[in-house]
Design a protein around this motif. Sequence first.
Motif, PDB file in Angstrom:
ATOM      1  N   MET A  19      18.907  15.093   4.205  1.00  0.00           N
ATOM      2  CA  MET A  19      18.913  13.624   4.109  1.00  0.00           C
ATOM      3  C   MET A  19      17.587  13.106   3.567  1.00  0.00           C
ATOM      4  SD  MET A  19      20.842  12.670   7.709  1.00  0.00           S
ATOM      5  CE  MET A  19      20.433  10.927   7.571  1.00  0.00           C
ATOM      6  N   ALA A  20      16.487  13.693   4.015  1.00  0.00           N
ATOM      7  CA  ALA A  20      15.162  13.248   3.572  1.00  0.00           C
ATOM      8  C   ALA A  20      14.974  13.509   2.082  1.00  0.00           C
ATOM      9  CB  ALA A  20      14.072  13.955   4.377  1.00  0.00           C
ATOM     10  N   PHE A  21      15.348  14.714   1.652  1.00  0.00           N
ATOM     11  CA  PHE A  21      15.215  15.051   0.230  1.00  0.00           C
ATOM     12  C   PHE A  21      16.108  14.145  -0.618  1.00  0.00           C
ATOM     13  CE2 PHE A  21      14.968  17.319  -3.636  1.00  0.00           C
ATOM     14  CZ  PHE A  21      13.917  18.226  -3.557  1.00  0.00           C
ATOM     15  N   SER A  22      17.342  13.955  -0.152  1.00  0.00           N
ATOM     16  CA  SER A  22      18.288  13.111  -0.887  1.00  0.00           C
ATOM     17  C   SER A  22      17.811  11.669  -0.952  1.00  0.00           C
ATOM     18  CB  SER A  22      19.667  13.175  -0.216  1.00  0.00           C
ATOM     19  OG  SER A  22      20.160  14.495  -0.206  1.00  0.00           O
ATOM     20  N   ALA A 124       7.951   4.220  -0.468  1.00  0.00           N
ATOM     21  CA  ALA A 124       6.850   4.893   0.235  1.00  0.00           C
ATOM     22  C   ALA A 124       6.047   3.887   1.058  1.00  0.00           C
ATOM     23  CB  ALA A 124       5.950   5.613  -0.759  1.00  0.00           C
ATOM     24  N   VAL A 125       5.774   2.736   0.459  1.00  0.00           N
ATOM     25  CA  VAL A 125       5.012   1.698   1.173  1.00  0.00           C
ATOM     26  C   VAL A 125       5.781   1.223   2.401  1.00  0.00           C
ATOM     27  CG1 VAL A 125       4.127  -0.664   1.024  1.00  0.00           C
ATOM     28  CG2 VAL A 125       3.714   0.933  -0.849  1.00  0.00           C
ATOM     29  N   LEU A 126       7.101   1.029   2.251  1.00  0.00           N
ATOM     30  CA  LEU A 126       7.913   0.598   3.391  1.00  0.00           C
ATOM     31  C   LEU A 126       7.918   1.651   4.507  1.00  0.00           C
ATOM     32  CD1 LEU A 126      10.976  -1.024   1.572  1.00  0.00           C
ATOM     33  CD2 LEU A 126       9.193  -2.195   2.882  1.00  0.00           C
ATOM     34  N   LEU A 127       8.013   2.926   4.115  1.00  0.00           N
ATOM     35  CA  LEU A 127       8.000   4.009   5.101  1.00  0.00           C
ATOM     36  C   LEU A 127       6.660   4.073   5.826  1.00  0.00           C
ATOM     37  CD1 LEU A 127       9.843   6.849   3.152  1.00  0.00           C
ATOM     38  CD2 LEU A 127      10.674   5.661   5.186  1.00  0.00           C
ATOM     39  N   VAL A 637      -1.669   4.930   0.554  1.00  0.00           N
ATOM     40  CA  VAL A 637      -1.146   5.137  -0.801  1.00  0.00           C
ATOM     41  C   VAL A 637      -2.253   5.617  -1.733  1.00  0.00           C
ATOM     42  CG1 VAL A 637      -0.168   3.987  -2.827  1.00  0.00           C
ATOM     43  CG2 VAL A 637       0.754   3.489  -0.558  1.00  0.00           C
ATOM     44  N   VAL A 638      -3.430   4.998  -1.642  1.00  0.00           N
ATOM     45  CA  VAL A 638      -4.562   5.416  -2.477  1.00  0.00           C
ATOM     46  C   VAL A 638      -4.973   6.844  -2.140  1.00  0.00           C
ATOM     47  CG1 VAL A 638      -7.011   4.999  -2.962  1.00  0.00           C
ATOM     48  CG2 VAL A 638      -5.420   3.080  -2.865  1.00  0.00           C
ATOM     49  N   PHE A 639      -4.961   7.180  -0.842  1.00  0.00           N
ATOM     50  CA  PHE A 639      -5.302   8.531  -0.396  1.00  0.00           C
ATOM     51  C   PHE A 639      -4.357   9.557  -1.026  1.00  0.00           C
ATOM     52  CE2 PHE A 639      -4.110  11.848   2.712  1.00  0.00           C
ATOM     53  CZ  PHE A 639      -5.297  12.569   2.732  1.00  0.00           C
ATOM     54  N   ILE A 640      -3.039   9.288  -0.950  1.00  0.00           N
ATOM     55  CA  ILE A 640      -2.051  10.232  -1.484  1.00  0.00           C
ATOM     56  C   ILE A 640      -2.166  10.332  -3.004  1.00  0.00           C
ATOM     57  CG2 ILE A 640       0.419  10.689  -1.750  1.00  0.00           C
ATOM     58  CD1 ILE A 640       0.823   9.328   0.990  1.00  0.00           C
ATOM     59  N   LEU A 641      -2.377   9.182  -3.674  1.00  0.00           N
ATOM     60  CA  LEU A 641      -2.530   9.191  -5.131  1.00  0.00           C
ATOM     61  C   LEU A 641      -3.774   9.977  -5.558  1.00  0.00           C
ATOM     62  CD1 LEU A 641      -1.537   5.592  -6.295  1.00  0.00           C
ATOM     63  CD2 LEU A 641      -0.482   7.752  -6.988  1.00  0.00           C
ATOM     64  N   ILE A 680       8.119  10.841  13.000  1.00  0.00           N
ATOM     65  CA  ILE A 680       6.934  10.254  12.364  1.00  0.00           C
ATOM     66  C   ILE A 680       6.373  11.193  11.305  1.00  0.00           C
ATOM     67  CG2 ILE A 680       4.559   9.473  12.742  1.00  0.00           C
ATOM     68  CD1 ILE A 680       6.669   7.506  13.680  1.00  0.00           C
ATOM     69  N   GLU A 681       6.285  12.480  11.637  1.00  0.00           N
ATOM     70  CA  GLU A 681       5.765  13.450  10.676  1.00  0.00           C
ATOM     71  C   GLU A 681       6.680  13.559   9.464  1.00  0.00           C
ATOM     72  OE1 GLU A 681       2.807  14.839  10.896  1.00  0.00           O
ATOM     73  OE2 GLU A 681       2.499  13.788  12.790  1.00  0.00           O
ATOM     74  N   LEU A 682       7.987  13.509   9.689  1.00  0.00           N
ATOM     75  CA  LEU A 682       8.936  13.579   8.584  1.00  0.00           C
ATOM     76  C   LEU A 682       8.845  12.333   7.707  1.00  0.00           C
ATOM     77  CD1 LEU A 682      11.209  15.178   7.237  1.00  0.00           C
ATOM     78  CD2 LEU A 682      12.840  14.003   8.733  1.00  0.00           C
ATOM     79  N   ILE A 683       8.697  11.161   8.335  1.00  0.00           N
ATOM     80  CA  ILE A 683       8.543   9.918   7.569  1.00  0.00           C
ATOM     81  C   ILE A 683       7.307  10.011   6.672  1.00  0.00           C
ATOM     82  CG2 ILE A 683       7.917   7.470   7.772  1.00  0.00           C
ATOM     83  CD1 ILE A 683       9.731   7.328  10.240  1.00  0.00           C
ATOM     84  N   TRP A 684       6.201  10.540   7.239  1.00  0.00           N
ATOM     85  CA  TRP A 684       4.969  10.657   6.442  1.00  0.00           C
ATOM     86  C   TRP A 684       5.181  11.589   5.257  1.00  0.00           C
ATOM     87  CZ3 TRP A 684       1.682  14.636   5.032  1.00  0.00           C
ATOM     88  CH2 TRP A 684       0.479  14.243   4.445  1.00  0.00           C
ATOM     89  N   LEU A 685       5.842  12.732   5.476  1.00  0.00           N
ATOM     90  CA  LEU A 685       6.071  13.685   4.389  1.00  0.00           C
ATOM     91  C   LEU A 685       6.961  13.087   3.311  1.00  0.00           C
ATOM     92  CD1 LEU A 685       5.611  16.565   3.325  1.00  0.00           C
ATOM     93  CD2 LEU A 685       7.720  17.236   4.482  1.00  0.00           C
ATOM     94  N   VAL A 686       8.007  12.360   3.717  1.00  0.00           N
ATOM     95  CA  VAL A 686       8.909  11.736   2.739  1.00  0.00           C
ATOM     96  C   VAL A 686       8.146  10.692   1.924  1.00  0.00           C
ATOM     97  CG1 VAL A 686      10.944  10.254   2.476  1.00  0.00           C
ATOM     98  CG2 VAL A 686      10.996  12.180   4.067  1.00  0.00           C
ATOM     99  N   ALA A 687       7.293   9.911   2.576  1.00  0.00           N
ATOM    100  CA  ALA A 687       6.484   8.915   1.853  1.00  0.00           C
ATOM    101  C   ALA A 687       5.550   9.593   0.863  1.00  0.00           C
ATOM    102  CB  ALA A 687       5.679   8.079   2.851  1.00  0.00           C
ATOM    103  N   MET A 688       4.914  10.657   1.294  1.00  0.00           N
ATOM    104  CA  MET A 688       4.002  11.383   0.419  1.00  0.00           C
ATOM    105  C   MET A 688       4.746  11.980  -0.776  1.00  0.00           C
ATOM    106  SD  MET A 688       1.688  14.763   1.130  1.00  0.00           S
ATOM    107  CE  MET A 688       3.135  15.810   0.959  1.00  0.00           C
TER     108      MET A 688
END
Length: 755
Positions: A19-22, A124-127, A637-641, A680-688
């Motif tokens: 689901m996360a990948f999709s 990503a911002v919403l997550l 977002v800046v950190f991930i970019l 929470i960890e999954l949300i962070w990974l999906v956002a990243m």
Amino acid sequence: MDTVVSFLSSTWNIILTIMAFSFIIFVHELGHYIMAVRAGVKVDKFYVGFDFGGLKIFSFNHKGTEYGIGVFPFGGYVKLYGMEELPGHEMEISEFSNEHFQSKTISERFGIMAGGVAMNFISAVLLIFIMYGIGKEYDVPIIGTVRGTPAIKAGLKENDKILELDGEKIKRFLDIHKVIVLSDPGKPLIMKIERGGVEKIISITPKMDYLRGMPSIGVTSQDSLIIASLVFDSPLLKAGVQLGDEIIRINGIKINYSYEFQKEVDANVGKDISISVNRDNKEIMLTFRPEPVKTYRSGLRNEAPVEISCVHPGSSAEKGMIREWDLIKSINGVEIKSYEELLESLKSTSGQAVDMQVMRKGELVNLNVKPTFDEKAQKYLLGISIDFSGNLESIREVEHNGPLHIAGLRSGDKIVSIAGNSVSTIPQLVNSLEGHYGKSVDISYLKKDDDSGKIFKSKIQLRYPGKPGIFTRLYHKSNVLVSGDGYIYDRFGMGVKFNRKFILAQPKPDSIAAASGFKVGDRLEEISYVHFLDGKKKTFPAEKIYRGWSSLDDHFKEFSNIYKYGKQYKGKVFDPKKHVVDVKFIRDGEVMSATISSKEIVVHDKGFSGVGYFANKKVLVKYSSIQEAFSLCYDEVVFILDMTAVTLGKLVVGKISTDTMSGPIGISTAMYHFSKSGYIELIWLVAMMSINIGFLNFLPFPPLDGGALFFLFIEKIKGSPVSANFQIVVSNLGVVLLLSLMFFVTVTDISRFFG
């Protein structure tokens, strides 16, 4: 029942992963879809997952658009009417219908192609907004252990809190990692720390870890007293301690650090200890009795030079005038041939000053040093770091047409100096090469087939060690297929493998090694044993054994842990007392063999409580206002970019190992593990991942979205579309390169997955 629960939990985590990948693919394609519909372009198909060969889970048609889910979940696409018909190829723009993609203005087409990237960033911002609304825990920016040379030389100590690094505020341990990874190795960074309530400014210089492919300073985050792992059938488990319990007091004394807990356990072996734990915000009193530590050892260990790679600031070694790369020869007149012998000698002094003799640049130097008792290690130490790489032996293998081969060296030759420095050990070689990678240096060596002792000289063009960048590595792979020449990934930048000689140190008189007939000076050739799980014989030559003679005790420890931590593994019982290893070795030029088992060693001054490990200390990051929410989202977002852009750049030029790359298999594996760590960890990974995919898709590289945007940009400047034939050639080339890259990362994922 436990099996059923475990199965259901694993199944749910797999579903979450899919689901996360999709979701990431869905929001990207949704961006294209929304902008296409807004511009009046007909959408033929909108699929999550690929429907290869028409295979799909389900589909339906609505207003001329086919919506569906394909059988292959890792992907998705939006098919727009006329998008494959390149402008200027067969039809004029004016002849296209209003629903045709190519009939739209440059701005509209640009919006459609950029919609996917935009949605990746928006989602990503919403997550991230949701994540920090709930709150995410990070490791605290407090030093737990100091292991690396940069941190040691900078004077960092355990429990130091990092406040700023290179001008950036540090709120979590991850921020330290970000600054270090993005830094230039060898360039000093200013660090502000807090120690004992007092702020200090220090300078720290990151060092390149070529095998990991990134700079490092060598520190870990501080652990807590929250129990994250418990050993089966252990004293604490029997006493009723549970995972997640936080130890507050032991024998009525409040403790703050894990080593304080272990110190009390060591001092009370065989005695009842009372502990207070925090469980669900309630304090609970429990009692347990530590057991003496039991291990299985053979008494085999390497005779290896005790070479000092780092002298700790303010330590006994520094006060005693010990220098880096000193080779310890003796203490109080007793010859030292291994690190274990050094520790035994220091223990016997009880903190009294010792007479030490070291070899420094070919000369013997006499020193007088007083060891210091380390409270955490519970040992007398000097404050030094030792490199265990061993002596520099002759060359075993040279890469054909590699740097060393071009310089004229061959198998059997022996390097005696490089870059103007004499080298007789691996640490000396590595230290001499530091700062010279990518440059030409002098090299001196002895030839295998020359008995005169003549020293030959040459020049070698060093390359950067470790794994090269994407294109360089693909070139090497293709070269291997064409010429058959292998490529040696080494840590020396020379394309070389050295012979390894493992010489046995003096076995203790009461050890199994001594009783089995092993003697000091024996040279290891091979070990073999029958594995208790499959009954098959495993054989390892000396060059495949990482720690030589010392690996035998590692082996017995690993197998005895299976016995101690479960007694049964995959339905089979392991008895450490019956496990034997066959050893081949050379003594006085003759190949000999012997069989050795292990002996149970009971360490009465070392206590076993059953704590596998403690969790790291955490800090909860959560916003309390809209302003703080925007600030946290922006920073993340800046950190991930930053991490994505710099990492990609270093991958291409070869400054970060390609082993850090992942494809669908690696990403899915990471998502599965993150799903087990919580939402929470999954949300962070999906956002990243959403930001990563958005960033990569924006690159001007056909067939990515950025490639189409680049062609539209050129069309805007020149006033007419780019030649259709040119677009076809470039796009096809891009497809070939992208497929090659996908194949490469998939092979890397598979090799990583299967170890």
